[in-house]
Design a protein around this motif. Structure first.
Motif, mmCIF file in Angstrom:
data_model
loop_
_atom_site.group_PDB
_atom_site.id
_atom_site.type_symbol
_atom_site.label_atom_id
_atom_site.label_comp_id
_atom_site.label_asym_id
_atom_site.label_seq_id
_atom_site.Cartn_x
_atom_site.Cartn_y
_atom_site.Cartn_z
ATOM 1 N N GLU A 90 0.685 -1.262 0.532
ATOM 2 C CA GLU A 90 -0.151 0.201 0.125
ATOM 3 C C GLU A 90 0.789 0.925 -0.474
ATOM 4 O OE1 GLU A 90 -3.326 2.110 2.714
ATOM 5 O OE2 GLU A 90 -3.234 -0.342 3.085
ATOM 6 N N GLY A 91 0.644 2.065 -0.798
ATOM 7 C CA GLY A 91 1.287 3.454 -0.516
ATOM 8 C C GLY A 91 2.397 4.130 -1.822
ATOM 9 N N SER A 92 2.160 1.730 -2.838
ATOM 10 C CA SER A 92 3.766 1.855 -3.498
ATOM 11 C C SER A 92 3.142 1.819 -5.624
ATOM 12 C CB SER A 92 4.578 0.903 -3.196
ATOM 13 O OG SER A 92 3.624 -0.271 -3.315
ATOM 14 N N ASP A 93 3.396 2.015 -6.326
ATOM 15 C CA ASP A 93 3.122 1.449 -7.568
ATOM 16 C C ASP A 93 4.452 1.087 -8.490
ATOM 17 O OD1 ASP A 93 1.551 1.340 -9.766
ATOM 18 O OD2 ASP A 93 0.496 3.201 -9.878
ATOM 19 N N TRP A 94 4.284 0.610 -9.495
ATOM 20 C CA TRP A 94 5.263 0.388 -9.855
ATOM 21 C C TRP A 94 5.720 1.233 -11.309
ATOM 22 C CZ3 TRP A 94 7.477 -4.152 -8.892
ATOM 23 C CH2 TRP A 94 6.784 -5.292 -8.631
ATOM 24 N N LEU A 95 7.262 1.427 -11.373
ATOM 25 C CA LEU A 95 7.379 2.739 -12.221
ATOM 26 C C LEU A 95 7.396 2.048 -13.127
ATOM 27 C CD1 LEU A 95 8.884 5.477 -13.245
ATOM 28 C CD2 LEU A 95 10.748 4.618 -12.346
#
Length: 128
Positions: A90-95
């Motif tokens: 949670e609070g992340s995403d894929w670059l």
């Protein structure tokens, strides 16, 4: 199909990947270097919006010998850091999302890119 998965360092049947974490600026420069270099040699890269870091998925076991200043490498022991299109934390995403990259970034290639990125950032900061 099962045979190919057993050779993939971050396949769902494997123990997961280790995670090399660096400050965002350093990581973005390294991603750019990797993508400009020998082609698509970068594995999935995770961006932590709140913490200002990028995380590179690397093969399991990398953490045992990782000693690059300015970065950390964490053993995940399969705790959710497997290439999956959804954000693993949670609070992340894929670059660089899974499926658009290699399964994991080669640690030696990443080490060289991070070194070049540090030199590029230092040179840019000294030109001010």
């Amino acid at each position: 199909m099962e045979t190919s998965q057993s050779n993939d360092p971050c396949a769902p049947s494997a123990t997961g990947c280790d995670l090399v974490t660096v400050p965002t600026r350093h990581g973005l420069e390294a991603v750019d270097i990797l993508l400009r270099g020998a082609g698509d040699v970068v594995g999935p890269v995770l961006h932590d919006d709140g913490g200002g870091t990028l995380g590179f998925l690397v093969p399991p076991g990398t953490a045992a010998a990782w000693d690059l200043p300015g970065s950390t490498c964490t053993e995940t022991d399969g705790r959710g850091l497997r290439p999956d299109p959804g954000p693993p934390v949670e609070g992340s995403d894929w670059l660089v999302p899974p499926g658009e990259a290699d399964l994991a970034t080669d640690p030696a290639v990443l080490r060289r890119a991070l070194g070049e990125a540090a030199r590029t950032i230092e040179a840019a900061d000294n030109c001010r």
